[in-house]
Design a protein around this motif. Structure first.
Motif, mmCIF file in Angstrom:
data_model
loop_
_atom_site.group_PDB
_atom_site.id
_atom_site.type_symbol
_atom_site.label_atom_id
_atom_site.label_comp_id
_atom_site.label_asym_id
_atom_site.label_seq_id
_atom_site.Cartn_x
_atom_site.Cartn_y
_atom_site.Cartn_z
ATOM 1 N N THR A 1 0.805 -1.222 0.000
ATOM 2 C CA THR A 1 0.000 0.000 0.000
ATOM 3 C C THR A 1 0.831 1.262 0.000
ATOM 4 O OG1 THR A 1 -1.675 -1.061 1.317
ATOM 5 C CG2 THR A 1 -1.603 1.328 1.452
ATOM 6 N N GLN A 2 0.319 2.271 -0.675
ATOM 7 C CA GLN A 2 0.820 3.617 -0.492
ATOM 8 C C GLN A 2 -0.096 4.275 0.549
ATOM 9 O OE1 GLN A 2 3.672 4.446 -1.840
ATOM 10 N NE2 GLN A 2 3.635 6.470 -0.933
ATOM 11 N N VAL A 3 -1.291 4.681 0.145
ATOM 12 C CA VAL A 3 -2.288 5.176 1.112
ATOM 13 C C VAL A 3 -3.499 4.249 1.109
ATOM 14 C CG1 VAL A 3 -3.920 7.032 1.653
ATOM 15 C CG2 VAL A 3 -1.596 7.583 0.950
ATOM 16 N N PHE A 4 -3.916 3.874 -0.106
ATOM 17 C CA PHE A 4 -5.099 3.044 -0.238
ATOM 18 C C PHE A 4 -4.695 1.575 -0.214
ATOM 19 C CE2 PHE A 4 -6.159 7.110 -1.922
ATOM 20 C CZ PHE A 4 -7.452 7.322 -1.482
ATOM 21 N N VAL A 5 -5.326 0.806 0.660
ATOM 22 C CA VAL A 5 -5.015 -0.616 0.761
ATOM 23 C C VAL A 5 -5.323 -1.264 -0.588
ATOM 24 C CG1 VAL A 5 -5.596 -2.757 1.976
ATOM 25 C CG2 VAL A 5 -5.431 -0.611 3.233
ATOM 26 N N ASN A 6 -4.480 -2.223 -0.949
ATOM 27 C CA ASN A 6 -4.513 -2.816 -2.279
ATOM 28 C C ASN A 6 -5.909 -3.177 -2.799
ATOM 29 O OD1 ASN A 6 -3.917 -5.406 -4.153
ATOM 30 N ND2 ASN A 6 -2.357 -3.837 -4.338
ATOM 31 N N HIS A 7 -6.738 -3.786 -1.974
ATOM 32 C CA HIS A 7 -8.023 -4.243 -2.512
ATOM 33 C C HIS A 7 -9.077 -3.126 -2.586
ATOM 34 C CE1 HIS A 7 -8.343 -5.044 1.902
ATOM 35 N NE2 HIS A 7 -9.420 -4.331 1.694
ATOM 36 N N GLU A 8 -8.727 -1.906 -2.210
ATOM 37 C CA GLU A 8 -9.691 -0.799 -2.310
ATOM 38 C C GLU A 8 -9.958 -0.410 -3.767
ATOM 39 O OE1 GLU A 8 -11.319 1.185 0.166
ATOM 40 O OE2 GLU A 8 -10.729 -0.306 1.651
ATOM 41 N N GLY A 9 -9.021 -0.725 -4.646
ATOM 42 C CA GLY A 9 -9.235 -0.393 -6.056
ATOM 43 C C GLY A 9 -7.959 -0.583 -6.840
ATOM 44 N N ASP A 10 -8.121 -0.819 -8.143
ATOM 45 C CA ASP A 10 -6.957 -1.137 -8.968
ATOM 46 C C ASP A 10 -6.223 0.085 -9.490
ATOM 47 O OD1 ASP A 10 -7.375 -3.781 -8.701
ATOM 48 O OD2 ASP A 10 -8.398 -4.064 -10.619
ATOM 49 N N TYR A 11 -6.858 1.264 -9.392
ATOM 50 C CA TYR A 11 -6.236 2.401 -10.069
ATOM 51 C C TYR A 11 -5.394 3.275 -9.162
ATOM 52 C CZ TYR A 11 -11.013 3.595 -8.715
ATOM 53 O OH TYR A 11 -12.199 3.696 -8.041
ATOM 54 N N TYR A 12 -5.343 2.950 -7.865
ATOM 55 C CA TYR A 12 -4.540 3.783 -6.968
ATOM 56 C C TYR A 12 -3.060 3.426 -7.062
ATOM 57 C CZ TYR A 12 -9.147 4.597 -5.003
ATOM 58 O OH TYR A 12 -10.450 4.909 -4.849
ATOM 59 N N HIS B 1 4.510 4.204 -7.117
ATOM 60 C CA HIS B 1 5.108 5.354 -6.422
ATOM 61 C C HIS B 1 6.613 5.396 -6.698
ATOM 62 C CE1 HIS B 1 6.669 7.899 -3.216
ATOM 63 N NE2 HIS B 1 7.360 6.868 -2.769
ATOM 64 N N THR B 2 7.257 4.239 -6.546
ATOM 65 C CA THR B 2 8.707 4.141 -6.738
ATOM 66 C C THR B 2 9.106 4.568 -8.156
ATOM 67 O OG1 THR B 2 8.937 2.432 -5.061
ATOM 68 C CG2 THR B 2 10.601 2.452 -6.784
ATOM 69 N N ILE B 3 8.312 4.136 -9.138
ATOM 70 C CA ILE B 3 8.626 4.490 -10.531
ATOM 71 C C ILE B 3 8.456 6.003 -10.736
ATOM 72 C CG2 ILE B 3 7.923 4.149 -12.952
ATOM 73 C CD1 ILE B 3 7.154 1.226 -12.086
ATOM 74 N N GLU B 4 7.444 6.578 -10.114
ATOM 75 C CA GLU B 4 7.263 8.033 -10.227
ATOM 76 C C GLU B 4 8.415 8.785 -9.554
ATOM 77 O OE1 GLU B 4 3.253 9.416 -9.230
ATOM 78 O OE2 GLU B 4 2.395 7.667 -10.211
ATOM 79 N N ILE C 1 19.140 4.610 -6.431
ATOM 80 C CA ILE C 1 18.654 4.957 -5.078
ATOM 81 C C ILE C 1 17.131 5.066 -5.084
ATOM 82 C CG2 ILE C 1 18.668 6.688 -3.231
ATOM 83 C CD1 ILE C 1 21.508 7.469 -4.178
ATOM 84 N N ALA C 2 16.595 5.716 -6.123
ATOM 85 C CA ALA C 2 15.134 5.910 -6.170
ATOM 86 C C ALA C 2 14.414 4.560 -6.224
ATOM 87 C CB ALA C 2 14.756 6.769 -7.371
ATOM 88 N N LEU C 3 14.910 3.651 -7.043
ATOM 89 C CA LEU C 3 14.230 2.362 -7.165
ATOM 90 C C LEU C 3 14.332 1.545 -5.869
ATOM 91 C CD1 LEU C 3 15.145 1.358 -10.833
ATOM 92 C CD2 LEU C 3 12.967 2.263 -9.993
ATOM 93 N N ALA C 4 15.366 1.842 -5.079
ATOM 94 C CA ALA C 4 15.550 1.081 -3.828
ATOM 95 C C ALA C 4 14.948 1.784 -2.612
ATOM 96 C CB ALA C 4 17.050 0.873 -3.584
#
Ligand code: MG
Length: 384
Positions: A63-74, A80-83, A105-108
């Motif tokens: 999860t970032q903020v929204f728990v995984n099963h809350e929706g596929d588009y979050y 986040h890491t790729i951004e 560093i960003a990817l890790a």
């Protein structure tokens, strides 16, 4: 034409990068000696090791903020890491810093994150308070130094000191024990990832918050930075649908913040007369890659509003509390009887002790794996 060799890449860095950029030829190297690659720089190689790690693949279901099963588009921790990597590379390239080091560093940077975002980290920190503590940066270093198993000769990924420093970001007691050289001024490449992380999460949380309906545009009325973005978008795009309008606003917000960082960092570099890597140590711990005062002020009211309206939204608080409850229960039942652990996790107790081994196991779980484990233990009809 010849192949572009590592030594040629190293040579070109001196022509192409700024004098205050980290050069791959000057790396402090790896803990275990290895022969370097014929045509990949040390940091390219670190990046590749990170991408192939188990912890990296698991970011997809954390999860970032929204728990995984809350929706596929979050956003997940992977997107986040790729951004973060994208924003950090943009800043690094504009400042002529070492883009490959920044990318690694960003990817890790979030490999040490628990399931369920900061709620997971907070609960593990409190459960581990008397057993050596827990925080995601220190744990990230533990993942790349010890927990990843990919090489016969050593545990971990054997990354360069610079990437390890970037992961730990702030020297912690755990790291001092392991390596004496992780202190002092931070490389600009590390500072870039720090700030890119902030830009990424503020803006994607805003985006996800609006998309989910937990936030509305009305919540941001009167916030200067928001209103400037809206005005700029409305000037160019009249009568667009809600989704395009939102994307354009977020796009504008990211662009002004990245531009501010690039301009202001360059001003700081000139003001402090930083013209070599060595000069950085003279800055002590003063940060160079920071927002201008004006931008910092605008950001702070936007962030305050985001905290009040999104992070303290009753549904986000519920998600966080529910997650903390799962993890706490799992931690406690494993501690009560560690023989319930999977054999690979159980074996680690002899090396790291009961609490650390259980903490490592829980921190490594994805959201859905943790939920599955919880079901196995607490739902009577679930198979164990
Ligand atoms: Mg992050």
């Amino acid at each position: 034409m010849d192949i572009l060799s590592r030594t040629e890449i190293e040579k070109r860095e001196y022509e192409w990068l700024a004098p205050y950029a980290m050069k791959s030829a000057e790396t402090k190297g790896r803990q275990y000696k290895e022969k370097e690659h014929p045509y990949r720089s040390v940091y390219q190689r670190d990046r590749d090791r990170i991408v192939y790690s188990t912890a990296f693949r698991r970011l997809e279901y954390k999860t970032q903020v929204f728990v995984n099963h809350e929706g596929d588009y979050y956003r997940t921790r992977l997107t986040h890491t790729i951004e973060v990597a994208q924003i950090a590379r943009t800043i690094a390239r504009a400042l002529r810093l070492n883009e490959e080091l920044v990318e690694a560093i960003a990817l890790a940077h979030d490999l040490g994150h628990t399931p369920f975002g900061h709620a997971g980290e907070d609960i593990l920190a409190s459960l581990m308070a008397k057993h050596g503590g827990f925080d995601h940066n220190t744990h990230g270093l533990r993942v790349v130094d010890f927990l990843e198993k990919r090489y016969a000769a050593f545990n971990g990924l054997n990354l360069t000191q610079e990437v390890r420093r970037g992961i730990i970001r702030h020297a912690s007691p755990f790291d001092k024990k392991r390596s004496g050289d992780i202190k002092g001024a931070q490389l600009l490449e590390i500072q870039v990832v720090d700030i890119a992380d902030e830009i990424a999460y503020d803006n994607h949380d805003l985006d996800d918050g609006l998309k989910s309906g937990l936030l509305t545009e009305k919540d941001f009325e009167g916030i200067q930075m928001w209103e400037e973005a809206v005005t700029s978008v409305e000037k160019k795009n009249l009568n667009v649908d809600e989704e395009i309008r939102r994307s354009q606003i977020i796009r504008h917000l990211i662009d002004v913040q990245v531009t501010d960082i690039v301009d202001n960092a360059l001003k700081q570099i000139n003001k402090l007369r930083i013209n070599s890597l060595g000069c950085l140590s003279k800055t002590n711990t003063k940060k160079i890659v920071i927002f201008s005062e004006k931008m910092e002020c605008k950001r702070s009211s936007l962030k305050k509003n985001l905290k009040k309206k999104l992070y303290e939204h009753y549904r986000v608080v519920r998600m966080a509390n529910k997650a903390a409850r799962f993890l706490k229960s799992l931690f406690e039942i494993y501690c009560d009887n560690p023989k319930q652990l999977q054999p690979q996790a159980f074996e680690k107790i002899s090396t790291y002790g009961k609490y650390r081994a259980i903490c490592d196991y829980l921190a490594g779980m994805t959201d859905r794996y943790a939920l599955d484990q919880y079901k196995k233990f607490f739902e009577p009809y679930e198979r164990v």
